[in-house]
Design a protein around this motif. Sequence first.
Motif, short mmCIF file in Angstrom:
data_model
loop_
_atom_site.label_atom_id
_atom_site.label_comp_id
_atom_site.label_asym_id
_atom_site.label_seq_id
_atom_site.Cartn_x
_atom_site.Cartn_y
_atom_site.Cartn_z
N PRO A 130 0.81 -1.23 0.00
CA PRO A 130 0.00 0.00 0.00
C PRO A 130 0.84 1.27 0.00
CG PRO A 130 -0.22 -1.20 2.06
CD PRO A 130 0.48 -2.10 1.12
N PHE A 131 2.04 1.20 0.57
CA PHE A 131 2.90 2.40 0.58
C PHE A 131 3.54 2.64 -0.79
CE2 PHE A 131 2.59 1.32 5.02
CZ PHE A 131 2.39 2.56 5.60
N ARG A 132 3.79 1.54 -1.51
CA ARG A 132 4.36 1.71 -2.85
C ARG A 132 3.42 2.50 -3.74
NH1 ARG A 132 8.94 -1.18 -4.02
NH2 ARG A 132 9.40 -2.92 -2.64
N ARG A 133 2.13 2.29 -3.53
CA ARG A 133 1.14 3.05 -4.30
C ARG A 133 1.27 4.54 -4.04
NH1 ARG A 133 -4.43 1.94 -2.53
NH2 ARG A 133 -4.43 4.18 -2.85
N GLN A 134 1.65 4.91 -2.82
CA GLN A 134 1.71 6.31 -2.43
C GLN A 134 2.94 7.02 -2.99
OE1 GLN A 134 -0.70 7.84 -0.42
NE2 GLN A 134 -1.81 5.92 -0.72
N ILE A 135 3.99 6.24 -3.23
CA ILE A 135 5.25 6.83 -3.70
C ILE A 135 5.52 6.32 -5.11
CG2 ILE A 135 7.72 7.02 -3.27
CD1 ILE A 135 7.16 6.43 -0.35
N GLN A 136 5.51 7.19 -6.06
CA GLN A 136 5.77 6.77 -7.44
C GLN A 136 6.95 7.54 -8.01
OE1 GLN A 136 4.73 4.31 -9.51
NE2 GLN A 136 3.97 3.51 -7.56
N MET A 137 7.43 7.06 -9.15
CA MET A 137 8.66 7.61 -9.67
C MET A 137 8.55 7.84 -11.19
SD MET A 137 12.30 6.15 -8.61
CE MET A 137 13.82 6.63 -9.38
N VAL A 138 9.11 8.94 -11.64
CA VAL A 138 9.24 9.20 -13.08
C VAL A 138 10.72 9.08 -13.40
CG1 VAL A 138 8.95 10.88 -14.93
CG2 VAL A 138 7.24 10.72 -13.12
N PHE A 139 11.04 8.27 -14.40
CA PHE A 139 12.45 7.94 -14.64
C PHE A 139 13.10 8.88 -15.65
CE2 PHE A 139 10.62 4.20 -12.84
CZ PHE A 139 11.61 3.72 -12.01
N GLN A 140 14.43 8.75 -15.70
CA GLN A 140 15.21 9.66 -16.53
C GLN A 140 15.07 9.39 -18.03
OE1 GLN A 140 19.37 9.53 -15.65
NE2 GLN A 140 19.89 11.03 -17.19
N ASN A 141 15.23 8.13 -18.40
CA ASN A 141 15.35 7.83 -19.83
C ASN A 141 14.00 7.44 -20.42
OD1 ASN A 141 15.92 6.89 -22.34
ND2 ASN A 141 17.71 5.70 -21.72
N PRO A 142 13.41 8.33 -21.21
CA PRO A 142 12.07 8.02 -21.74
C PRO A 142 12.09 6.85 -22.72
CG PRO A 142 12.91 10.01 -22.76
CD PRO A 142 13.89 9.62 -21.70
N TYR A 143 13.29 6.48 -23.19
CA TYR A 143 13.35 5.41 -24.19
C TYR A 143 13.41 4.03 -23.55
CZ TYR A 143 13.84 9.28 -27.24
OH TYR A 143 13.58 10.45 -27.88
N SER A 144 13.81 3.94 -22.30
CA SER A 144 13.86 2.62 -21.69
C SER A 144 12.89 2.47 -20.54
CB SER A 144 15.28 2.30 -21.23
OG SER A 144 15.61 3.10 -20.12
N SER A 145 12.15 3.52 -20.19
CA SER A 145 11.30 3.39 -19.01
C SER A 145 9.89 2.92 -19.35
CB SER A 145 11.25 4.71 -18.24
OG SER A 145 10.74 5.73 -19.03
N LEU A 146 9.62 2.68 -20.62
CA LEU A 146 8.32 2.13 -21.00
C LEU A 146 8.52 0.77 -21.65
CD1 LEU A 146 6.82 5.35 -22.59
CD2 LEU A 146 6.39 4.47 -20.31
#
Lengths: 315, 588
Positions: B396-412
């Motif tokens: 449940p805590f992981r849901r509260q903390i999210q992250m946007v990553f640096q490299n748009p080419y490998s993060s999807l």
Amino acid sequence: MNEAVVPARPETRWQRIRQSNIYYYFLRDKVAMVSAVILLLMVAGALLAPVLAPQNPYDMAQLDIMNSELPPAWSEEGDSQFLLGTDDQGRDLLSTILYGTRISLTIGLFAVILQAFLGIVVGLTAGYFGGRIDGFLMRLADIQLSFSTMMVAIIVLAVFQAAFGMELYSRMAMLMLILVIGIAEWPQYARTIRASVLAEKQKEYVEATRVMGFGPGRIMFRHILPNCLSPILVISTVQIANAIISEAALSFLGLGMPPSQPSLGALISSGFEYIFSGTWWITVIPGIVLVVLVLVMNLLGDWLRDVMNPKLYKG
Amino acid sequence: MSKATGSLLEIRSLCIEFPSRHGVATAVSNVSFSVEKGEIVGLVGESGAGKSTIGNAVIDLLSPPGRVASGDVLLEGENIANLHGEAIRRIRGRRIGFIFQDPMTSLNPLLTIETQLVETILATLGGTREEALNKSLELMKSVGIPEPELRLKQYPHQFSGGMRQRVVIAIALAGDPELIIADEPTTALDVSIQDQILELIRTLCRERQVGCILVTHDMGVIANVTDRVAVMYKGNLVEMGSTQQILERPQHEYTRSLISAVPRTDVKLKRFPRVEYIEQVQSRSIDVKNHWLGQQDESFAAEHKAENGILLKVDDVNLRFQTQSAFLEKNRRYVKASDHVSFEVREGETFGLVGESGSGKSTIARIIAGLYQPDSGSINYAGTDLTRLSDKQRIPFRRQIQMVFQNPYSSLNPRMSVHDIIAEPIRFHSLARPGRETDGIVADLLDHVGLGAASGVKFPHEFSGGQRQRISIARALATRPRFLICDEPTSALDVSVQAQILNLLKDLQDELGLTMMFISHDLPVIRQMCDRVGVMRYGKLVEVNETETLYASPQHEYTRELLSLMPHLDNLSREGLETEPEREVALA
């Protein structure tokens, strides 16, 4: 830079295939096209063997021992009824080859499915968890690889034949071959998968799934595995060819398919006794079929490896 | 050779095309400009603008199937546009030198510097080995490499990035060229070294009366060294003029937009103005307050409230990575990625972490996000120590903390459709009923980050870097987090796209009341985004303060050094800027 022409979104599945890169490169590679056509013809021939073959080689009632060792139809003593001649038991060689290809392909395909299943599970687990699990599983793979496939297969099959007798063995031959070849070669898959899992695991999309809290199973099978499929596809073509060769070699040594249900290898072997008495066709014709089958598979595998290499698209 | 009076290099209505199976793409259309002796001309533009293509076309280094479709390239009056093979080889190195972007890969790792220099000199100028050796010594001196006799005998791996770039410059100068083309020569280097290399290029061009085309995307580089600037946009040259004029009084709409998108060092802006010129953004339409996205899980929120306005407390966190493994403990080597780090993040604020590469700022982010487990210390989220929770308790805590990553080419995930990428966390945490409700939420999220609901059926590779980063943000928002970690979310993007993404993040924060942690090496960006900033170095947090106070009066020596290296673009056009007046503090 390349904003100029953007193709409209393909509508149907067929249109999507026609616009894909693989189709584009396929049309520009004559070797790949010819190989694919030959492979398709052989697979179709094998699948449709009961319809195409003039004779059912497994049905003893249709055989006549008087017809044995007839040369192909184009030679002087040939009989137009038997296009490629007959073997030592009077079976039509064309029919036997069609049925034999069917057996060879079945064994190759299922052995590779088994290899792939074992290899993918082991490789994915080893690559994803790393550490001791990785070390253990990969040493296991190394040990497996240090026995040659043929050695393992010969020992297992010979022991099985000796222990359970020829009759049971004849009935179980196909299953045994699939199991032996499948189990002996899984490390190839495990190594390939592990290498691509290690590369994929570094990528941020995997980290993103971990930040979301997903479990290892979901990450491994739903997120990482689909991204490792291209190398699997590439080695699969080569592995099917290898499995067919292994099967042929084992059959040639008398440890494969029984003479009543000959695969290509068993056919080559059965004709080998007569090769010096001038009846060359029983060995040579199935031999050519086997070589062509394996060759086109390898050529397609090579081509697939080149096309799947993402560097190719960047140019 | 007919020596016409005039420019060193003159490019006349140059068109470059890339034929492909989908038709002919025009990379550069109808570009004309000239370079004089001893002058540095900046070629600026964003990725895909065609600026590097021009540089490559001049010396016939276009990657196939690219070709010069029409136009002339005159080097002292001689047309070299359609020379190939041996003819262009006589010009490369001898008359035109080339400096590549990445000094780590542009030197041959198996040959000594001496071999590489001498080989170049013999190939371009001829003469004896003796002369070549002397010449290479002299070159090494002129590019400012200390102890040249010793350094000549060394291999590239014994040089640092900045030193290697000096060697690359020496090789470019080896044939005494009249023109140098430098393709992003400082992009791969740290800020402090960037400055020295640019200064070197500038001095060498002056002294030797060599013309220079400097290809770059960085306005700071342009401001520092160039005499004139050509602005490229989608293969066209939209504006050309003296550097001062372009920076202070840009004429073309695109140039204005580009300059307004450069993160400023002198004032803090509320939003970046007029960036819509660059990438079409769909209008955003949903009313967040009454939407699923704006509603929090009430019971969880009530249980876990921020204490005294502090949402996250990082307390004395340590983490070291093993750099050398060994059987015995005493032989193992470690690097301290996080060394007694403590800070607090207040609810609703943006907390910045700044530092050079390897300073441990990303490590802290990954510890908070739960990707690494710290060796010691605690991460308190609304009163709960996350490091002590089991995997299951932590979900449940992981849901509260999210992250946007640096490299748009490998993060999807490249094999998943955008819809699936965003729906995946909703499905996993069962945040909405599967089927129509989830589909609706995903469509609204896509709409809200400016992509349009229709883009759900596409796959990541069909989007540009900026659009991918929007998808990444939508995915992070799909769990309805309260705390968003942005790990260098814009460092792989062009300035104008960066401005758009930063605007989006600011808007989302306002609407959703998000608390953000923003990590960057880019001081101007940090200044624009953050309320408070922490400065990191070698795994230690050296200073934490309010952004404006930190920029106005840095306390720690390292902070002062970092701030002094920040490119100063004080004279930029101020047109259309919307500042935050109550906070405007002049830079010390």
